[in-house]
Scaffold this active site. Structure first.
Site, mmCIF file in Angstrom:
data_model
loop_
_atom_site.group_PDB
_atom_site.id
_atom_site.type_symbol
_atom_site.label_atom_id
_atom_site.label_comp_id
_atom_site.label_asym_id
_atom_site.label_seq_id
_atom_site.Cartn_x
_atom_site.Cartn_y
_atom_site.Cartn_z
ATOM 1 N N CYS A 135 38.674 -2.937 -33.028
ATOM 2 C CA CYS A 135 40.099 -2.724 -33.320
ATOM 3 C C CYS A 135 40.767 -4.008 -33.800
ATOM 4 C CB CYS A 135 40.821 -2.185 -32.091
ATOM 5 S SG CYS A 135 40.815 -3.337 -30.706
ATOM 6 N N CYS A 162 41.044 -1.195 -24.089
ATOM 7 C CA CYS A 162 42.108 -2.195 -24.066
ATOM 8 C C CYS A 162 42.159 -2.869 -22.691
ATOM 9 C CB CYS A 162 43.455 -1.563 -24.389
ATOM 10 S SG CYS A 162 43.404 -0.356 -25.729
HETATM 11 FE FE1 FES Z 1 41.901 -2.306 -29.126
HETATM 12 FE FE2 FES Z 1 43.968 -1.554 -27.756
HETATM 13 S S1 FES Z 1 43.239 -0.651 -29.588
HETATM 14 S S2 FES Z 1 42.772 -3.337 -27.468
#
Ligand code: FES
Length: 139
Positions: free
Chosen positions: A35, A104
């Site tokens: 991400c 996360c």
């Molecule tokens: Fe990767 Fe939240 S989407 S840390």
């Protein structure tokens, strides 16, 4: 209905302990390559306690909320207690996260562990067994 609990929204909108500790005793930076989010944790250690902790997160709302909650959970605690912090405890303290946002919270646990590794390395103290060979998760 929101996907996110009131606690997640609260910590996202009013994150605790945001910032930098200039004379930190341990700094941990981790990122998730999928991400692209990045988290940096700063620790001040006094008398084997987390005297202060601050974070900077360049990331999604859940990354901000989990880093904020993680700092609250370890602030003022002993090193041993901080070592035991898990992403699961952070998620529970936030009353849950959607499944696709669990990574996360892993970033928050890893950032604290990385900062602790840095502290033990810099201070020359013996690395606790649970940190030996620590590698941040990659997904
Ligand atoms: Fe990767 Fe939240 S989407 S840390």
């Amino acid at each position: 209905m929101s996907l996110y609990t009131d606690k997640v929204m609260d910590h996202f909108e009013h994150p605790r302990n945001v910032g930098v500790i200039e004379d930190a005793d341990g700094i941990g930076e981790v990122g998730n390559p999928l991400c692209g989010d990045i988290m940096k944790m700063y620790l001040k250690i006094e008398d084997d306690k987390i005297a202060d902790v601050k974070f900077k997160t360049f990331g999604c709302g859940s990354a901000i909320a989990t880093s904020s909650m993680a700092t609250e959970l370890i602030k003022g605690k002993s090193l041993d207690e901080a070592l035991e912090l898990t992403n699961k405890a952070v998620v529970e303290a936030l009353d849950g996260l959607p499944a696709r946002k669990i990574h996360c919270s892993v970033l928050a646990e890893d950032a604290i562990k990385a900062a602790l590794v840095d502290y033990y390395t810099r201070s020359g103290r013996e690395m606790p067994e649970s940190l030996v060979g620590f590698e941040p998760h990659e997904d």
